[in-house]
Scaffold this motif. Sequence first.
Motif, mmCIF file in Angstrom:
data_model
loop_
_atom_site.group_PDB
_atom_site.id
_atom_site.type_symbol
_atom_site.label_atom_id
_atom_site.label_comp_id
_atom_site.label_asym_id
_atom_site.label_seq_id
_atom_site.Cartn_x
_atom_site.Cartn_y
_atom_site.Cartn_z
ATOM 1 N N THR A 1 0.840 -1.195 0.000
ATOM 2 C CA THR A 1 0.000 0.000 0.000
ATOM 3 C C THR A 1 0.879 1.250 0.000
ATOM 4 N N PRO A 2 0.801 2.054 -1.066
ATOM 5 C CA PRO A 2 1.629 3.268 -1.134
ATOM 6 C C PRO A 2 1.168 4.300 -0.100
ATOM 7 N N PRO A 3 2.051 5.262 0.230
ATOM 8 C CA PRO A 3 1.708 6.241 1.270
ATOM 9 C C PRO A 3 0.480 7.084 0.929
ATOM 10 N N CYS A 4 0.147 7.203 -0.376
ATOM 11 C CA CYS A 4 -0.942 8.111 -0.750
ATOM 12 C C CYS A 4 -2.275 7.403 -0.909
ATOM 13 N N ASP A 5 -2.322 6.101 -0.640
ATOM 14 C CA ASP A 5 -3.566 5.362 -0.890
ATOM 15 C C ASP A 5 -3.824 4.424 0.277
ATOM 16 N N GLU A 6 -5.048 3.891 0.328
ATOM 17 C CA GLU A 6 -5.351 2.938 1.398
ATOM 18 C C GLU A 6 -5.492 1.525 0.866
ATOM 19 N N THR A 7 -5.415 1.376 -0.460
ATOM 20 C CA THR A 7 -5.563 0.041 -1.020
ATOM 21 C C THR A 7 -4.236 -0.425 -1.614
ATOM 22 N N PRO A 8 -3.996 -1.727 -1.520
ATOM 23 C CA PRO A 8 -2.714 -2.259 -2.012
ATOM 24 C C PRO A 8 -2.689 -2.380 -3.527
ATOM 25 N N HIS A 9 -1.476 -2.263 -4.071
ATOM 26 C CA HIS A 9 -1.254 -2.392 -5.508
ATOM 27 C C HIS A 9 -0.012 -3.246 -5.746
ATOM 28 N N GLY A 10 0.082 -3.821 -6.931
ATOM 29 C CA GLY A 10 1.253 -4.622 -7.277
ATOM 30 C C GLY A 10 2.501 -3.754 -7.343
ATOM 31 N N VAL A 11 3.633 -4.332 -6.978
ATOM 32 C CA VAL A 11 4.883 -3.565 -6.890
ATOM 33 C C VAL A 11 5.257 -2.962 -8.239
ATOM 34 N N PHE A 12 4.916 -3.639 -9.348
ATOM 35 C CA PHE A 12 5.284 -3.112 -10.669
ATOM 36 C C PHE A 12 4.354 -1.967 -11.094
ATOM 37 N N ALA A 13 3.299 -1.735 -10.313
ATOM 38 C CA ALA A 13 2.400 -0.601 -10.558
ATOM 39 C C ALA A 13 2.662 0.521 -9.556
ATOM 40 N N THR A 14 3.769 0.451 -8.813
ATOM 41 C CA THR A 14 4.138 1.493 -7.854
ATOM 42 C C THR A 14 5.645 1.759 -7.945
ATOM 43 N N ARG A 15 6.077 2.775 -7.186
ATOM 44 C CA ARG A 15 7.506 3.075 -7.086
ATOM 45 C C ARG A 15 8.082 2.586 -5.759
ATOM 46 N N SER A 16 7.385 1.666 -5.122
ATOM 47 C CA SER A 16 7.836 1.086 -3.851
ATOM 48 C C SER A 16 9.302 0.669 -3.883
ATOM 49 N N PRO A 17 10.031 0.863 -2.765
ATOM 50 C CA PRO A 17 11.416 0.368 -2.710
ATOM 51 C C PRO A 17 11.508 -1.149 -2.507
ATOM 52 N N PHE A 18 10.405 -1.789 -2.193
ATOM 53 C CA PHE A 18 10.443 -3.220 -1.850
ATOM 54 C C PHE A 18 10.194 -4.055 -3.097
ATOM 55 N N ARG A 19 11.158 -4.006 -4.028
ATOM 56 C CA ARG A 19 11.002 -4.582 -5.358
ATOM 57 C C ARG A 19 11.823 -5.855 -5.504
ATOM 58 N N PRO A 20 11.425 -6.756 -6.415
ATOM 59 C CA PRO A 20 12.237 -7.963 -6.664
ATOM 60 C C PRO A 20 13.699 -7.621 -6.961
ATOM 61 N N ASN A 21 13.948 -6.647 -7.841
ATOM 62 C CA ASN A 21 15.283 -6.062 -7.969
ATOM 63 C C ASN A 21 15.187 -4.628 -7.444
ATOM 64 N N PRO A 22 15.999 -4.297 -6.439
ATOM 65 C CA PRO A 22 15.828 -2.996 -5.756
ATOM 66 C C PRO A 22 16.412 -1.845 -6.565
ATOM 67 N N ILE A 23 15.818 -1.603 -7.739
ATOM 68 C CA ILE A 23 16.306 -0.570 -8.646
ATOM 69 C C ILE A 23 15.392 0.646 -8.578
ATOM 70 N N GLY A 24 15.994 1.827 -8.466
ATOM 71 C CA GLY A 24 15.253 3.075 -8.485
ATOM 72 C C GLY A 24 15.519 3.826 -9.778
ATOM 73 N N LEU A 25 14.574 4.658 -10.164
ATOM 74 C CA LEU A 25 14.698 5.461 -11.392
ATOM 75 C C LEU A 25 14.225 6.875 -11.070
ATOM 76 N N THR A 26 15.065 7.849 -11.324
ATOM 77 C CA THR A 26 14.719 9.239 -11.025
ATOM 78 C C THR A 26 15.110 10.117 -12.204
ATOM 79 N N VAL A 27 14.233 11.062 -12.550
ATOM 80 C CA VAL A 27 14.579 12.084 -13.538
ATOM 81 C C VAL A 27 15.060 13.309 -12.769
ATOM 82 N N VAL A 28 16.258 13.770 -13.075
ATOM 83 C CA VAL A 28 16.791 14.965 -12.418
ATOM 84 C C VAL A 28 17.082 16.030 -13.466
ATOM 85 N N GLU A 29 17.116 17.265 -12.998
ATOM 86 C CA GLU A 29 17.512 18.387 -13.861
ATOM 87 C C GLU A 29 19.000 18.649 -13.633
ATOM 88 N N LEU A 30 19.749 18.693 -14.711
ATOM 89 C CA LEU A 30 21.202 18.931 -14.605
ATOM 90 C C LEU A 30 21.454 20.427 -14.492
#
Lengths: 160, 160
Positions: free
Chosen positions: B79-108
């Motif tokens: 369950t993501p912080p903004c919702d009360e219902t659970p969702h699949g990990v591949f439909a969220t940005r949860s850190p608790f992923r099968p491969n713990p990979i993060g993706l961020t867009v930054v401004e250089l």
Amino acid sequence: MIGRMTSTDSFSLRPVGRVKSPYTEASDVPRGLGAKHEAEGVLEIAPELEEGLTDIEGFSHLFVIWVFDRSESVELVGTPPCDETPHGVFATRSPFRPNPIGLTVVELLRREGRRLHVRGVDMLDGTPILDIKPYLSGVPAASLRRGWLDAVEARKTGLQ
Amino acid sequence: MIGRMTSTDSFSLRPVGRVKSPYTEASDVPRGLGAKHEAEGVLEIAPELEEGLTDIEGFSHLFVIWVFDRSESVELVGTPPCDETPHGVFATRSPFRPNPIGLTVVELLRREGRRLHVRGVDMLDGTPILDIKPYLSGVPAASLRRGWLDAVEARKTGLQ
């Protein structure tokens, strides 16, 4: 299927699934400026991870993080197919990267159980998938600067 | 620094650098709906890979692929912080992923040698970076469907 850190400096990751793609050779994949990635394919997730796809069908676009598993070398500086001058690997999408990780945005057409039918694959058939994430927002085109790529596009447009 | 396949089913990847971030605890990072990621930080690339940054300063935005190195578990449904219902990990940005990979867009913001000063970090200080890629184009907002997130936003907007 659970990849975890093996030391403070190396990470062991395992595929969560594979890509089914019409492309079997790197030369099949459209490359360079203006290449259209309209090919349809399937992201096939491992059966034991299917629950992780819950609710993914509500998203129109997904990030796919994958492995260039047939890329054998690293070129810190290389010349992309659309240009004649070399650029640093972190300023290109070259497959010859320090970590051979690919990133593709695909359009989700439909889900069939653990199979996601998508449009926009540019991976080879059998490519290992490391992660899938929902695409939530993009940077507006008006805010983007695209360095050497803008310069190449301007030059080629001027020549036409 | 070169990570390569160790078997047909497991990939060993090594950081190409580290993030310098103002956040030292996960609870420091703004989360949930409407969280703004305006924090400035530095992507510090390993000295032997600096050449790979050639020409990167021409790009306004970058994809950073990184490791949730302080995430210890996997939750296929959560369950993501903004919702009360659970969702699949591949439909969220949860850190608790099968491969713990993060993706961020930054401004250089600017480059100083092997240090990229960026805006928009949401990683913890010291986070290992696996790859950096130029941001070339985005999906237009009008083409996006964002599943459960659109539903939560509509509900919360209706309540305000």
